[in-house]
Enzyme design. Structure first.
Site, PDB file in Angstrom:
ATOM      1  N   LYS A  45       0.808  -1.333   0.005  1.00 35.58           N
ATOM      2  CA  LYS A  45      -0.091  -0.061   0.059  1.00 35.58           C
ATOM      3  C   LYS A  45       0.767   1.008  -0.125  1.00 35.58           C
ATOM      4  CE  LYS A  45      -4.063  -2.195   2.266  1.00 35.58           C
ATOM      5  NZ  LYS A  45      -5.061  -2.158   3.409  1.00 35.58           N
ATOM      6  N   PHE A  73     -15.520   3.661   6.745  1.00 35.71           N
ATOM      7  CA  PHE A  73     -14.063   3.946   6.429  1.00 35.71           C
ATOM      8  C   PHE A  73     -13.651   3.857   5.021  1.00 35.71           C
ATOM      9  CE2 PHE A  73     -14.113  -0.582   7.690  1.00 35.71           C
ATOM     10  CZ  PHE A  73     -13.575  -1.116   6.539  1.00 35.71           C
ATOM     11  N   ARG A 131      -2.288 -14.291   4.778  1.00 35.40           N
ATOM     12  CA  ARG A 131      -2.943 -13.818   5.611  1.00 35.40           C
ATOM     13  C   ARG A 131      -2.223 -13.748   7.000  1.00 35.40           C
ATOM     14  NH1 ARG A 131      -7.616 -10.258   4.433  1.00 35.40           N
ATOM     15  NH2 ARG A 131      -7.673 -10.345   6.860  1.00 35.40           N
ATOM     16  N   ARG A 182       2.486  -6.493   8.688  1.00 34.71           N
ATOM     17  CA  ARG A 182       1.784  -5.436   9.234  1.00 34.71           C
ATOM     18  C   ARG A 182       2.585  -4.831  10.651  1.00 34.71           C
ATOM     19  NH1 ARG A 182      -4.136  -7.125   7.455  1.00 34.71           N
ATOM     20  NH2 ARG A 182      -4.192  -5.788   5.544  1.00 34.71           N
ATOM     21  N   ASN A 189      -2.223   0.253   6.591  1.00 39.09           N
ATOM     22  CA  ASN A 189      -1.586  -0.905   7.369  1.00 39.09           C
ATOM     23  C   ASN A 189      -0.403  -1.827   6.448  1.00 39.09           C
ATOM     24  OD1 ASN A 189      -3.709  -1.829   5.609  1.00 39.09           O
ATOM     25  ND2 ASN A 189      -4.614  -2.872   7.192  1.00 39.09           N
ATOM     26  N   HIS A 231      -2.237  -5.493   1.704  1.00 36.62           N
ATOM     27  CA  HIS A 231      -3.484  -5.951   1.477  1.00 36.62           C
ATOM     28  C   HIS A 231      -3.205  -7.543   1.012  1.00 36.62           C
ATOM     29  CE1 HIS A 231      -7.285  -7.145  -0.170  1.00 36.62           C
ATOM     30  NE2 HIS A 231      -6.793  -7.724  -1.245  1.00 36.62           N
ATOM     31  N   GLU A 291      -8.970 -10.847  -7.533  1.00 36.67           N
ATOM     32  CA  GLU A 291      -8.232  -9.603  -7.319  1.00 36.67           C
ATOM     33  C   GLU A 291      -7.038  -9.652  -8.311  1.00 36.67           C
ATOM     34  OE1 GLU A 291      -9.972  -8.831  -2.533  1.00 36.67           O
ATOM     35  OE2 GLU A 291      -7.917  -9.429  -3.387  1.00 36.67           O
TER      36      GLU A 291
HETATM   37  P1  ADP Z   1      -8.072  -6.987   5.870  1.00 34.86           P
HETATM   38  O1  ADP Z   1      -7.276  -5.704   4.898  1.00 34.86           O
HETATM   39  O2  ADP Z   1      -7.240  -7.220   6.754  1.00 34.86           O
HETATM   40  O3  ADP Z   1      -8.700  -7.687   4.800  1.00 34.86           O
HETATM   41  P2  ADP Z   1     -10.667  -5.454   5.776  1.00 34.86           P
HETATM   42  O4  ADP Z   1     -10.960  -6.148   4.576  1.00 34.86           O
HETATM   43  O5  ADP Z   1     -11.669  -5.494   7.159  1.00 34.86           O
HETATM   44  O6  ADP Z   1      -9.210  -5.651   6.411  1.00 34.86           O
HETATM   45  O7  ADP Z   1     -10.650  -3.836   5.575  1.00 34.86           O
HETATM   46  C1  ADP Z   1      -9.908  -3.472   4.413  1.00 34.86           C
HETATM   47  C2  ADP Z   1      -8.963  -2.117   4.464  1.00 34.86           C
HETATM   48  O8  ADP Z   1      -9.776  -1.180   4.992  1.00 34.86           O
HETATM   49  C3  ADP Z   1      -7.956  -2.614   5.712  1.00 34.86           C
HETATM   50  O9  ADP Z   1      -7.052  -3.379   5.330  1.00 34.86           O
HETATM   51  C4  ADP Z   1      -7.659  -1.012   6.072  1.00 34.86           C
HETATM   52  O10 ADP Z   1      -6.776  -0.451   5.380  1.00 34.86           O
HETATM   53  C5  ADP Z   1      -8.970  -0.375   5.932  1.00 34.86           C
HETATM   54  N1  ADP Z   1      -9.611  -0.380   7.343  1.00 34.86           N
HETATM   55  C6  ADP Z   1     -10.528  -1.422   7.910  1.00 34.86           C
HETATM   56  N2  ADP Z   1     -11.117  -1.232   8.904  1.00 34.86           N
HETATM   57  C7  ADP Z   1     -10.704   0.338   9.189  1.00 34.86           C
HETATM   58  C8  ADP Z   1     -11.317   1.015  10.120  1.00 34.86           C
HETATM   59  N3  ADP Z   1     -11.937   0.674  11.132  1.00 34.86           N
HETATM   60  N4  ADP Z   1     -10.817   2.417  10.009  1.00 34.86           N
HETATM   61  C9  ADP Z   1      -9.863   2.921   9.090  1.00 34.86           C
HETATM   62  N5  ADP Z   1      -9.576   1.937   8.100  1.00 34.86           N
HETATM   63  C10 ADP Z   1     -10.192   0.574   8.047  1.00 34.86           C
HETATM   64 MG    MG Z   2     -10.114  -7.719   3.476  1.00 37.87          MG
END
Ligand code: ADP
Ligand code: MG
Length: 140
Positions: free
Chosen positions: A8, A56, A84, A101, A111, A114, A125
């Site tokens: 990212k 978000f 993951r 991360r 973070n 992805h 994807e």
């Molecule tokens: P992951 O990337 O671990 O699969 P999610 O699919 O739940 O997590 O969320 C996608 C992305 O959205 C996260 O990696 C993060 O960058 C962002 N994100 C998730 N939850 C939040 C939040 N509460 N506030 C801000 N950004 C968030």
């Molecule tokens: Mg996700």
């Protein structure tokens, strides 16, 4: 099995692309395709469409279009679950020691990486960012 990684914008800005790619390949993943690109807000909204109702969504799509990203098509047995595990929890404060991360993320939103969340999404994807013909297992 395939999965999609994205380094990212926060991690690209921190100049840790090389370190992250090393950690991924040292963990047994094969790189099928990799590029550095910048995506538009609209492309970020399409990629994260599943999250469009989440509070978000605006922050996430603004961030993901804020600078270069590095999508990486990966191949490995059990790629989705193993990747993951390698990246750690969404919130770096909860990510295990040694995960990407934990090492490189700035915050819950920014973070560092992805990773696809299912085998179907891994396929979809990878196809979002790469034409089948440009992936290494299709080159002769
Ligand atoms: P992951 O990337 O671990 O699969 P999610 O699919 O739940 O997590 O969320 C996608 C992305 O959205 C996260 O990696 C993060 O960058 C962002 N994100 C998730 N939850 C939040 C939040 N509460 N506030 C801000 N950004 C968030
Ligand atoms: Mg996700």
């Amino acid at each position: 099995m395939r999965t999609l990684a994205i380094i990212k914008p926060d991690a690209v800005r921190k100049n840790v692309v090389g370190k992250i790619v090393s950690q991924i390949t040292e963990s047994g993943f094969t790189v099928l395709g990799m590029k550095m690109i910048r995506i538009s807000r609209q492309q970020a909204e399409a990629f994260y469409a599943v999250h469009r109702e989440r509070p978000f969504f605006g922050e996430l799509t603004e961030f993901m279009s804020s600078g270069p990203i590095v999508p990486i098509a990966l191949e490995k047995d059990n790629a989705v679950t193993d990747f993951r595990g390698l990246i750690g929890a969404t919130n770096p404060a909860e990510a295990a020691e040694g995960t990407i991360r934990k090492l490189y993320a700035s915050s819950l939103g920014e973070n560092a990486v992805h990773g696809s969340d299912s085998e179907d999404n891994g396929r979809l994807e990878v196809a979002f960012f790469f034409a089948e013909a440009e992936l290494a297992d299709n080159l002769s």
